[in-house]
Write an enzyme that holds these catalytic residues in place. Structure first.
Site, PDB file in Angstrom:
ATOM      1  N   ILE A 147     -12.797   0.484  -1.309  1.00 32.62           N
ATOM      2  CA  ILE A 147     -12.096  -0.141  -2.436  1.00 32.62           C
ATOM      3  C   ILE A 147     -12.266   0.815  -3.611  1.00 32.62           C
ATOM      4  CG2 ILE A 147     -12.115  -2.092  -4.043  1.00 32.62           C
ATOM      5  CD1 ILE A 147     -12.922  -3.846  -1.615  1.00 32.62           C
ATOM      6  N   CYS A 163       0.827  -1.217   0.000  1.00 37.25           N
ATOM      7  CA  CYS A 163       0.000   0.000   0.000  1.00 37.25           C
ATOM      8  C   CYS A 163       0.856   1.260   0.000  1.00 37.25           C
ATOM      9  CB  CYS A 163      -0.925  -0.007   1.208  1.00 37.25           C
ATOM     10  SG  CYS A 163      -1.525  -1.662   1.595  1.00 37.25           S
ATOM     11  N   HIS A 222      -8.341   4.695  -1.351  1.00 35.48           N
ATOM     12  CA  HIS A 222      -6.982   4.146  -1.223  1.00 35.48           C
ATOM     13  C   HIS A 222      -6.659   3.219  -2.385  1.00 35.48           C
ATOM     14  CE1 HIS A 222      -3.403   2.413   0.364  1.00 35.48           C
ATOM     15  NE2 HIS A 222      -3.922   1.505   1.155  1.00 35.48           N
TER      16      HIS A 222
END
Ligand code: ZN
Lengths: 385, 136
Positions: A212, A85, A335
């Protein structure tokens, strides 16, 4: 080492992007970055670094060339980097070292991820396998929310942190996100709404978790000589800290914080010659509300155990003493894994230029904190105007 | 004999770990050079880069360090939800931690950080074996 500046900022709309492909979304952000400075055209950019976390999400093994080609950089140097990430921050670090070393003077860092098409269950599995699939995901099915839930339980047990305090972090970031036109979910929520939402991984509710999201972000990074030609508002990268932690979560030395954040932060503060008190605005990695609370403490914005108090007092709102995630954070903005680190650089640069949606008055020094996995990678960058 | 509910990585130098679970033993490895104990077990010591390791039996007894109940799983675990997993810190050395499924005999409401639990092997169907955390 040469000084390195960010001169061009590009950011696609984050959200469920059914209208667009990965390469087209990356193009959106790259075009924005080129138009944001005097570079004129892509021909002036010498090299690029591409941040994409997952081939599974991309439905493309070796995904960088489809972007490099689409944005007109065929023939020029390119590498694809990956740090879970924190992939976007790994792209920034790579581009930084290319420029600081004198190898190139103008480098594009672009990060993108298209995640929603995988569907919730498959997306959960892809991200869970970013943990240790031999010892933790395969045997015990611990997902990404599951790991952070375990950190939350340990923190609550030791310091009395509450679900209400975690919810307040979500409420704050959603409030910030309303002003950000590129944010995925631009709507205010309440503590009650968070606490009434579906329990994804006890004690984390649906509204404790980031979305998501599909999205891309791009920045143009240059040497000091080039910065003068290309912009009146260069943002200098003054410190870069990078650290790593154990592959399994069970082998961590603590469950009430992320040690690699502490290590990366100390590296970044030392390199920039600052202390945390000098930081005027920050983006921290709030993939889950507990992650933001741990970051308050591990970055030294407050003492270990006092993260709950900091949000109780509202200090991390953009008009508080310690403005954090002024763009809505991962929580409201979204994200898209490969884009996140670069999106953070975009927000901090805007803050330091005085062009942000939730502007912190007179901000001069900014911090970006990006976590890969549950701490397997950490990047902390210090920016100055 | 394979370790775990949905084994993903199965070809390993420490595959004996699963065989020893079948004998009701939870094993770590210990570096003969520096004495570091590893759980999960490792073939090589990360400190010495030596493969001179020996198997050591762990008590499995410890205190619950943390836990969670998952109501969303990845694709492989969708049929298992909700499921609760935890991590215990061993009584002989709290730096050694074991992850396991919290036994169904323990009420979820009664789970508390610091409570005494024991990690024990649990046989699954299809020649697989896992670790469960049970009341002492
Ligand atoms: Zn050793």
């Amino acid at each position: 080492m040469k000084k390195v500046a960010i001169v061009g900022l590009g950011h696609s709309k984050f959200g469920v992007r059914k209208d667009i492909s990965l390469r087209e979304m990356a193009y959106e952000s790259v075009k924005g970055a080129i138009e944001d400075c005097n570079v004129g055209s892509v021909d002036e950019i010498e090299a690029s670094v591409t941040g994409i976390t997952s081939d599974e999400f991309a439905q493309q093994v070796v995904p960088a060339p489809i972007i490099t080609d689409y944005i007109g950089m065929v023939g020029k140097p390119n590498v694809r980097v990956e740090a879970a990430c924190a992939t976007g921050s790994a792209a920034i670090m790579t581009a930084y070292s290319w420029i600081a070393s004198g190898l190139y003077d103008i480098v594009l860092a672009v990060g993108a991820e298209k995640m929603h098409e995988a569907g919730t269950s498959h997306a959960t599995e892809i991200m869970a396998m970013a943990g240790d699939s031999q010892w933790e995901y395969g045997p015990f099915g611990v997902t990404f929310p599951g790991f952070y839930a375990m950190l939350a339980i340990a923190h609550m047990a030791k310091f009395g942190t509450t679900s209400e305090q975690l919810a307040k972090i979500a409420v704050k970031n959603h409030k910030h996100g309303v002003s950000n036109p590129n944010a995925h979910m631009r709507k205010e929520i309440t503590v009650e709404k968070v606490l009434d939402s579906f329990m994804v991984a006890y004690p984390l509710h649906l509204y404790d978790c980031c979305l998501i999201t599909d999205g891309a972000a791009a920045i143009i990074m240059v040497s000091e000589e080039k910065a003068k030609e290309l912009t009146d508002t260069p943002i200098w990268i003054e410190g870069i800290g990078c650290s790593t932690d154990t592959a399994t979560v069970m082998e961590r030395s603590t469950f009430t914080g992320i040690n690699s954040t502490r290590k990366a932060a100390q590296m970044a503060y030392k390199m920039a010659g600052i202390t945390i008190k000098d930081v005027d605005v920050a983006t921290v990695h709030d993939c889950f509300t507990i992650a933001e609370l741990l970051a308050y403490e591990d970055l030294d914005f407050c003492k270990k155990g006092d993260g709950g108090k900091l949000i109780d007092e509202g200090e991390t709102y953009y008009d508080g003493s310690t403005p954090i995630n002024t763009d809505g954070g991962l929580k409201s903005k979204g994200h898209p894994l490969g884009a996140t680190g670069i999106s953070m650089a975009v927000e901090i640069s805007k803050q330091l230029r005085g062009e942000a949606y939730n502007q912190v008055e007179g901000a001069e020094i900014g911090l970006a904190h990006n976590v890969g996995g549950s701490g397997q990678y950490i990047f902390v960058n210090i920016y100055r105007r | 004999m394979l370790f775990g509910k949905n084994p993903i990585i199965t070809q390993t130098k420490v595959s004996e770990f699963a065989e020893r679970l079948k004998e009701n033993k939870i094993m770590g490895t210990k570096c003969k050079k520096c004495g570091q104990i590893y759980y999960p077990p490792r073939w090589a010591c990360a400190k010495c880069l030596t493969e001179e390791n020996e198997w050591v039996e762990l008590s499995g007894e410890g205190k619950l360090a943390t836990f969670t109940t998952l109501n969303v799983g990845g694709t492989k675990f969708e049929k298992d939800i909700p499921y609760t997993v935890g991590i215990i810190e061993l009584k002989e050395d709290q730096n050694i931690k074991i992850m396991g499924w919290i036994s169904n005999n323990i009420d979820r409401e009664n789970l508390e950080v610091g409570m005494d639990l024991k990690a024990v092997p649990k046989t699954l169907e299809d020649d697989k074996i896992t670790i469960e955390l049970i009341k002492v």
